[in-house]
Structures are given as structure tokens and as C-alpha cells.
Scaffold this motif. Structure first.
Motif, PDB file in Angstrom:
ATOM      1  N   ILE A   1       0.778  -0.593   0.158  1.00  0.00           N
ATOM      2  CA  ILE A   1      -0.034   0.066   0.202  1.00  0.00           C
ATOM      3  C   ILE A   1       1.017   1.539   0.001  1.00  0.00           C
ATOM      4  N   ARG A   2       1.899   1.361   1.040  1.00  0.00           N
ATOM      5  CA  ARG A   2       3.013   1.853   1.338  1.00  0.00           C
ATOM      6  C   ARG A   2       3.238   3.152  -0.269  1.00  0.00           C
ATOM      7  N   ASN A   3       4.039   1.506  -1.761  1.00  0.00           N
ATOM      8  CA  ASN A   3       4.824   1.629  -2.314  1.00  0.00           C
ATOM      9  C   ASN A   3       3.608   2.559  -2.912  1.00  0.00           C
ATOM     10  N   SER A   4       2.096   2.126  -3.045  1.00  0.00           N
ATOM     11  CA  SER A   4       1.137   2.429  -4.546  1.00  0.00           C
ATOM     12  C   SER A   4       0.977   3.564  -3.751  1.00  0.00           C
ATOM     13  N   ILE A   5       0.845   4.863  -2.896  1.00  0.00           N
ATOM     14  CA  ILE A   5       0.408   6.021  -2.652  1.00  0.00           C
ATOM     15  C   ILE A   5       1.177   7.159  -3.206  1.00  0.00           C
TER      16      ILE A   5
ATOM     17  N   PHE B   1     -20.923  -5.669  -0.592  1.00  0.00           N
ATOM     18  CA  PHE B   1     -21.533  -4.508  -0.441  1.00  0.00           C
ATOM     19  C   PHE B   1     -21.463  -3.442  -0.248  1.00  0.00           C
ATOM     20  N   ALA B   2     -19.433  -2.886  -0.919  1.00  0.00           N
ATOM     21  CA  ALA B   2     -19.588  -1.229  -1.206  1.00  0.00           C
ATOM     22  C   ALA B   2     -20.056  -1.683  -2.757  1.00  0.00           C
ATOM     23  N   GLU B   3     -20.130  -2.600  -3.228  1.00  0.00           N
ATOM     24  CA  GLU B   3     -21.211  -1.999  -4.326  1.00  0.00           C
ATOM     25  C   GLU B   3     -22.484  -1.600  -4.457  1.00  0.00           C
ATOM     26  N   ALA B   4     -23.266  -1.963  -3.128  1.00  0.00           N
ATOM     27  CA  ALA B   4     -24.770  -1.787  -3.206  1.00  0.00           C
ATOM     28  C   ALA B   4     -24.449  -0.488  -2.206  1.00  0.00           C
ATOM     29  N   PHE B   5     -23.660   0.026  -2.080  1.00  0.00           N
ATOM     30  CA  PHE B   5     -23.423   1.828  -2.132  1.00  0.00           C
ATOM     31  C   PHE B   5     -23.535   2.278  -2.629  1.00  0.00           C
ATOM     32  N   GLY B   6     -22.713   2.138  -3.650  1.00  0.00           N
ATOM     33  CA  GLY B   6     -22.264   2.731  -5.273  1.00  0.00           C
ATOM     34  C   GLY B   6     -21.162   3.011  -5.201  1.00  0.00           C
ATOM     35  N   ALA B   7     -20.611   2.168  -4.778  1.00  0.00           N
ATOM     36  CA  ALA B   7     -18.713   1.923  -4.038  1.00  0.00           C
ATOM     37  C   ALA B   7     -18.243   1.410  -5.291  1.00  0.00           C
ATOM     38  N   LEU B   8     -16.498   1.385  -5.033  1.00  0.00           N
ATOM     39  CA  LEU B   8     -16.031   0.633  -6.141  1.00  0.00           C
ATOM     40  C   LEU B   8     -15.745  -0.364  -4.904  1.00  0.00           C
ATOM     41  N   GLY B   9     -15.889  -1.932  -5.490  1.00  0.00           N
ATOM     42  CA  GLY B   9     -15.683  -2.901  -4.666  1.00  0.00           C
ATOM     43  C   GLY B   9     -13.738  -4.172  -5.380  1.00  0.00           C
ATOM     44  N   PHE B  10     -13.642  -4.146  -4.055  1.00  0.00           N
ATOM     45  CA  PHE B  10     -12.318  -5.403  -4.753  1.00  0.00           C
ATOM     46  C   PHE B  10     -11.845  -6.291  -3.910  1.00  0.00           C
ATOM     47  N   ASN B  11     -11.720  -7.228  -3.961  1.00  0.00           N
ATOM     48  CA  ASN B  11     -11.032  -8.315  -3.615  1.00  0.00           C
ATOM     49  C   ASN B  11      -9.575  -8.876  -3.878  1.00  0.00           C
ATOM     50  N   ALA B  12      -9.121  -8.462  -3.545  1.00  0.00           N
ATOM     51  CA  ALA B  12      -7.689  -8.453  -3.683  1.00  0.00           C
ATOM     52  C   ALA B  12      -7.181  -9.449  -3.034  1.00  0.00           C
ATOM     53  N   THR B  13      -6.704 -10.416  -3.695  1.00  0.00           N
ATOM     54  CA  THR B  13      -5.950 -11.906  -2.854  1.00  0.00           C
ATOM     55  C   THR B  13      -4.602 -12.257  -3.391  1.00  0.00           C
ATOM     56  N   SER B  14      -3.670 -10.954  -3.670  1.00  0.00           N
ATOM     57  CA  SER B  14      -2.822 -10.974  -3.505  1.00  0.00           C
ATOM     58  C   SER B  14      -1.436  -9.324  -3.589  1.00  0.00           C
ATOM     59  N   TYR B  15      -0.910  -9.476  -3.413  1.00  0.00           N
ATOM     60  CA  TYR B  15      -0.304  -7.830  -3.589  1.00  0.00           C
ATOM     61  C   TYR B  15      -0.015  -7.321  -4.683  1.00  0.00           C
ATOM     62  N   ASP B  16      -0.240  -8.212  -6.109  1.00  0.00           N
ATOM     63  CA  ASP B  16      -0.497  -7.315  -6.929  1.00  0.00           C
ATOM     64  C   ASP B  16      -1.609  -6.224  -7.255  1.00  0.00           C
ATOM     65  N   GLU B  17      -3.429  -7.425  -7.206  1.00  0.00           N
ATOM     66  CA  GLU B  17      -3.993  -7.556  -7.050  1.00  0.00           C
ATOM     67  C   GLU B  17      -4.247  -5.816  -6.624  1.00  0.00           C
ATOM     68  N   ILE B  18      -4.163  -5.623  -4.750  1.00  0.00           N
ATOM     69  CA  ILE B  18      -3.944  -4.801  -4.071  1.00  0.00           C
ATOM     70  C   ILE B  18      -3.272  -3.698  -4.718  1.00  0.00           C
ATOM     71  N   GLU B  19      -2.235  -3.139  -5.354  1.00  0.00           N
ATOM     72  CA  GLU B  19      -1.555  -2.435  -5.253  1.00  0.00           C
ATOM     73  C   GLU B  19      -2.461  -1.468  -7.041  1.00  0.00           C
ATOM     74  N   ARG B  20      -2.975  -2.609  -8.247  1.00  0.00           N
ATOM     75  CA  ARG B  20      -3.544  -2.458  -8.796  1.00  0.00           C
ATOM     76  C   ARG B  20      -5.292  -1.851  -8.536  1.00  0.00           C
ATOM     77  N   SER B  21      -5.425  -2.387  -7.244  1.00  0.00           N
ATOM     78  CA  SER B  21      -6.981  -1.951  -7.083  1.00  0.00           C
ATOM     79  C   SER B  21      -7.088  -0.658  -6.282  1.00  0.00           C
ATOM     80  N   ILE B  22      -6.195  -0.607  -5.601  1.00  0.00           N
ATOM     81  CA  ILE B  22      -5.601   1.112  -5.198  1.00  0.00           C
ATOM     82  C   ILE B  22      -4.913   2.238  -6.374  1.00  0.00           C
ATOM     83  N   LYS B  23      -4.754   1.614  -7.140  1.00  0.00           N
ATOM     84  CA  LYS B  23      -4.365   2.208  -8.545  1.00  0.00           C
ATOM     85  C   LYS B  23      -5.523   2.441  -9.325  1.00  0.00           C
ATOM     86  N   THR B  24      -6.497   1.729  -9.133  1.00  0.00           N
ATOM     87  CA  THR B  24      -7.466   1.659 -10.039  1.00  0.00           C
ATOM     88  C   THR B  24      -8.859   3.113  -9.273  1.00  0.00           C
TER      89      THR B  24
END
Length: 572
Positions: A381-385, A507-530
Motif C-alpha cells: 500500500i505504501r508503495n502504491s500511494i 457491500f461496497a457495490e450496494a452503496f455505489g462504491a467500488l469493491g475489490f477482492n484483492a487476494t495477491s499483492y499485485d491485486e492490492i496495488e492494482r486495486s489502489i491505483k484503480t
């Protein structure tokens, strides 16, 4: 003729207020009616929260990120009582919040009227100050007083309780006060005592193993440059309390991290081994010094800078107590140190501190096949923001992992409920911080249990276009409680484990927010950047093993030297 409610709004505007977090009800409705035109012309912004506790947390996050008081409002009765948890959270963490509560009309106060609560009585020990207004003439002066009390001396939250009939009254001649007038209130002032300044400088230059402990006061006084200057001048290692993390850049070579109950072991050990400690704006709580006797036994010299004189008397005798603004007093100490000149070579102590850091590093950074490790999630996360992104936390294991592993690189960018440890703080505090600093990326590091305490306010984030990112460390349990039960209560784990509800992406999508299920470090980085690119609220769910521990830790009631750095359930 302006009404009392109009006076409230104009008083707020005169204090520079631009944002109000709140929920309307019968008893504060006239205030809402009075600021309709101000909302329409863009002079004020109202953020409709989904619970009053979250309104305070948002105002608190706004205050911590900006350095200015945050403002919230609630109606009488349950509206006001719902503020209590947020207000006591701000009180324990010395954060300036002004809460305006509606009250039932004056003739029925004390007669169990509909939605009546004894607001002054309830907040007497949950806020820095509380006042119930008696007439319309008190509105201008008491709004001014509230901001003055909240932001002077040791900052803290203030409640102004305003009966509805006062809000509806009209007034012909408004007298705007030029300055606050609070009988009996004298903010703690800065006392520059040349004898104490010289003594503090002598202790620091003569010490073989000096250390600086930075606390919340270092943040509020903006004393980071002075702390770094003094540290570099005498090669003094630095540690912090958990909230003091927000004062020191973690990439500084002399900084060891936060010490204490769940702090970094090397920071706690260096604090114990030191022979002189300069405490800057910390109240010496039992989360930092888990045993006062243990600290006394070290026989070190204590120098303490604090705005609140009572803090230096709570724990043990301080050799040189100094009262006032940390920035001002540190400048005086630096001047005195330069006059005295360096007396010792601290290279052996700096080398020892580095040895402690290197030794404990072997316990922190382990990887396991098929499992996401908290330290590496936080590094990702630190390296993605951006460097100056603001991070908030909830309360639980994820907060303790953040205490140890999150790298703060700019002051005022780490906001956490520390004195009260209030679950649910992270999301609304992030929203408040984003309102204060819309140019910053704001990330809420949260746990599944903590997030769900105030997650309904995701609706506010979506409706009000407040693009915060919540990263949920999802282990389907109240992890910190479970950990203590597991390690120290004979594995009698009870009342902490969740089932499969909810699916955080849905849950997130029900509110109109983006929802991500990040199951790897790469997916965490991609989700944050998206999420940053899309610029709308987002929830990133990260799976965590239920057995993962927040380490280092201590046994309940333990001393710092009893620190546990390995999983005691596994063979060494």
C-alpha cells in the motif's frame, strides 16, 4: 431581524467554518433552515452522515488533518447521546472538535420532554467543556468561546447545547464579540524558564544514551523540524507513542518507530536502555509505559515538555518538567545546546540502537506460502500511494500492524484512535481528513470488525463524492480480542468469530462504491491505483489468516522487557 439560528450560522462563518458534519432533527432543525442559503451559494458545505458518532469522527479527522477545529451537529436526546463516543475519542486524543447540539425548549428542560437528555451532565466528563445556552444573547460569544477553548492550550472537544426556542427567537441589535470571554478559563501558557532550559540542555549533551520520545503534542505544535534538528545536532535516536507516529518521518535514520504495548521491540528496548529521555508532548500513558516502576528502575533522567502540567505529575517524578508549546521550548533547548557544545561522542549509542533494529528485524518480515502477510500488505500500500497521502485506521490487529509497519513520511498523515481505542474511527475520520485536504489521497486501514461499526457512512462518502479508499484486513474475527484469548486465556476463544457475512465487495457495490477482492499483492496495488484513478469511494477486501498475530505484544499487565516477538504457539 436575524434569528438565534442565524446567529449560530453567522458565528460559525466568522470562525472560518466551511464544512459541517451532522444529522438534522427537530431540536437543531432551525440551524439547518438558517444555513440553506449558505449551502446554495457555496459558502458552507453540509455533510449528511449516517450516524452521529461518525459525524464527530469525521470532524475529528478534519481537525487532525488540517490543524483547525472540526464542526459537527446533532439534535437533542439520542442525537446528542450518539455523539458521546466520538467526543470522548477526541477528548482522549486532544483533538479540537466543536459540537452544536439542539435541546428541547427552555420551559420543559428537566421535565422528561420528548427527546430530552441532560447534555451538560452527560458530556461533563466526555469533553473538554460543555455549555448550555440560556438566552439568545449568549450565542455569538459562546460560539467564539467554543472555538477558543477547543483550540487553545491542550486541544479538545467542546459542546454547545442550544435550546430550540432560543434558535427561533429574533434579535434586533447583534453585538459581535472581538475576543473570547470565558470566566475561569486560562489556557495553559508557555513558560520559558532559563534555568530549566539550561538544565535540560546539560542533561542531553552529557548523556551517554539519550533518546527523544515524540507524542501527540509534537503533532499539534508542528514541532517536527525542531525534533529532527535536535536529534541530528546531538545524534539522539527518536521513538514515538502510537499517535506520535504522525510527527516523525519514518525514513529518518535515527527514528526507531513507536514504542509501547504493541510497538516496535527495538523502540521499547532503546527507551529502556537510554540514560536520558526527552519527552515531547506525550502523556506517558499505560500503552506507552506499560509499567511506571520499570521506567523508574532504569534510573534515567526525564525531561518533559507538555502543554498540560498535570501530565508530568501523573506517572513518576520528572527531573526537568517544562510547560508550554513544544515548538517554542525545543527552539530554546536547541539554542542552549549550541551554546554548550557537544560533550560526548554518541556513536557507540547510535551503533547499539542500530544493533537493536537489526536484531529485531529477523522476527518481523516473514513470508508464508499462500498467505498475505500484514507487513507486506502495508508495504505494498505504501508503495502504491503518494508520499504525502493521509492514512487513518480503525482499532484492532490491523491498527497494531500499522503501528509497527506503516511508514509515515510526512507529518499529520497518520490518524488513529489511540487513547480511547474506538472501533469504527477509520472510515469517518478518513472522510473528514479528505474534506480537510481534498488534494491528498486518503486511505482507511481497517479491520472487518472495526469497519462494520460505522460502515453505513460509506453511503455518505458516495452521496457526497468523498473519494476515500478503505482497505479491510478481513480475518472474520475480532482479531485483537481473539489473540488475547488465544495466548493468555488458555485458548478459550469465545464471542469473537464472524460467519461469512457480509461479502465486502457486494457491500461496497450496494452503496455505489467500488469493491475489490484483492487476494495477491499485485491485486492490492492494482486495486489502489484503480481507486485513485476512478476518484470515487472504494473498498478493498484483503483476506488475512485468522491465526495471524499482532506482534510484538506483551502479556496483559506486562512490562516492556517482557516483549513477545515470536508466535508462542509455534516451536522456535
Amino acid at each position: 431581524m436575524p434569528s438565534g439560528a442565524r446567529l449560530v450560522v453567522d458565528s460559525l462563518k466568522r470562525e472560518g467554518v466551511k464544512v459541517i458534519f451532522g444529522i438534522p432533527g427537530l431540536a437543531n432543525m432551525p440551524i439547518y433552515d438558517a444555513f440553506l442559503e449558505d449551502l446554495q451559494n457555496g459558502e458552507l458545505r453540509h455533510v449528511l452522515m449516517r450516524h452521529e458518532q461518525a459525524a464527530v469522527h469525521a470532524a475529528d479527522g478534519f481537525a487532525r488533518a488540517s490543524g483547525r477545529p472540526g464542526v459537527c451537529t446533532a439534535t437533542s436526546g439520542p442525537g446528542a447521546t450518539n455523539l458521546v463516543t466520538g467526543m470522548v475519542t477526541a477528548y482522549w486524543d486532544s483533538s479540537p472538535v466543536v459540537a452544536l447540539t439542539g435541546q428541547v425548549v427552555r420551559p420543559v428542560i428537566g421535565k422528561m420532554a420528548f427527546q430530552e437528555a441532560d447534555t451538560p451532565g452527560i458530556f461533563a466528563n466526555a469533553a473538554k467543556y460543555v455549555v448550555q445556552l440560556k438566552n439568545i444573547y449568549e450565542i455569538p460569544i459562546w460560539i467564539k468561546n467554543a472555538f477558543y477553548i477547543a483550540s487553545t492550550g491542550r486541544p479538545g472537544p467542546v459542546v454547545v447545547d442550544i435550546p430550540r426556542d432560543i434558535q427561533l427567537e429574533k434579535i434586533e441589535d447583534v453585538k459581535w464579540p472581538e475576543r473570547p470571554e470565558v470566566k475561569g478559563y486560562r489556557p495553559f501558557r508557555t513558560i520559558i524558564d532559563p534555568v530549566k532550559i539550561k538544565r535540560a540542555a546539560e542533561i542531553l549533551v552529557e548523556a551517554e544514551k539519550p533518546i527523544i520520545l515524540a507524542g501527540t503534542g509534537a503533532v499539534w505544535s508542528n514541532a517536527t523540524p525542531e525534533i529532527l534538528e535536535l536529534s541530528e545536532l546531538l545524534a539522539i535516536p527518536m521513538v514515538s507513542t502510537l499517535p506520535g507516529k504522525s510527527a516523525i518521518p519514518h525514513d529518518h535514520p535515527l527514528f526507531l518507530g513507536a514504542m509501547g504495548y504493541y510497538g516496535r521491540a527495538e523502540a521499547s528496548m532503546a527507551a529502556l536502555e537510554s540514560d536520558a529521555m526527552l519527552v515531547v508532548g506525550a502523556r506517558l500513558s499505560d500503552r506507552t509505559f506499560t509499567s511506571y516502576d520499570e521506567m523508574i528502575e532504569t534510573r534515567k533522567k526525564f525531561i518533559m515538555i507538555n502543554i498540560d502540567p498535570t501530565d508530568s505529575e501523573r506517572a513518576f517524578k520528572i527531573d526537568v518538567p517544562m510547560y508550554g508549546d513544544a515548538k517554542v521550548l525545543l527552539r530554546e533547548i536547541i539554542k542552549a545546546v549550541r551554546e554548550l557544545g557537544r560533550k560526548r561522542d554518541n556513536s557507540a549509542w547510535v551503533k547499539r540502537v542500530k544493533e537493536l533494529r537489526d536484531y529485531y528485524a529477523q522476527f518481523y518480515y516473514h513470508e508464508e506460502d499462500g498467505k498475505l502477510k500484514p507487513w507486506k500488505i502495508l508495504k505494498t500500500i505504501r508503495n502504491s500511494i503518494p508520499r504525502d497521502s493521509i492514512v487513518t485506521t480503525g482499532v484492532g490487529q490491523h491498527q497494531m500492524w500499522s503501528e509497527v509497519f506503516w511508514e509515515v513520511l510526512e507529518p499529520r498523515t497518520f490518524l488513529s484512535s489511540t487513547g480511547m481505542g474506538t472501533m469504527g474511527f477509520g472510515l469517518p475520520a478518513a472522510m473528514g481528513a479528505k474534506m480537510a485536504r481534498p488534494d491528498k489521497v486518503v486511505v482507511d486501514l481497517d479491520g472487518d470488525g472495526s469497519f462494520l461499526m460505522t460502515a453505513n457512512n460509506l453511503a455518505t462518502a458516495v452521496d457526497e463524492h468523498i473519494p476515500i479508499i478503505s482497505v479491510i484486513f478481513d480475518n472474520r474475527t475480532l482479531g485483537l480480542v481473539r489473540q488475547v484469548q488465544d495466548l493468555f486465556q488458555s485458548r478459550r476463544v469465545v464471542g469473537v468469530d464472524y460467519g461469512p457475512s457480509p461479502d465486502f465487495v457486494k457491500f461496497a457495490e450496494a452503496f455505489g462504491a467500488l469493491g475489490f477482492n484483492a487476494t495477491s499483492y499485485d491485486e492490492i496495488e492494482r486495486s489502489i491505483k484503480t481507486a485513485i484513478k476512478e476518484n470515487i469511494p472504494a473498498v478493498i477486501r484483503v483476506p488475512i489468516d485468522k491465526e495471524e498475530l499482532a506482534l510484538p505484544t506483551l502479556p496483559p499487565g506486562g512490562k516492556l522487557k517482557q516483549v513477545i516477538v515470536r508466535d508462542p504457539r509455534k516451536a522456535t
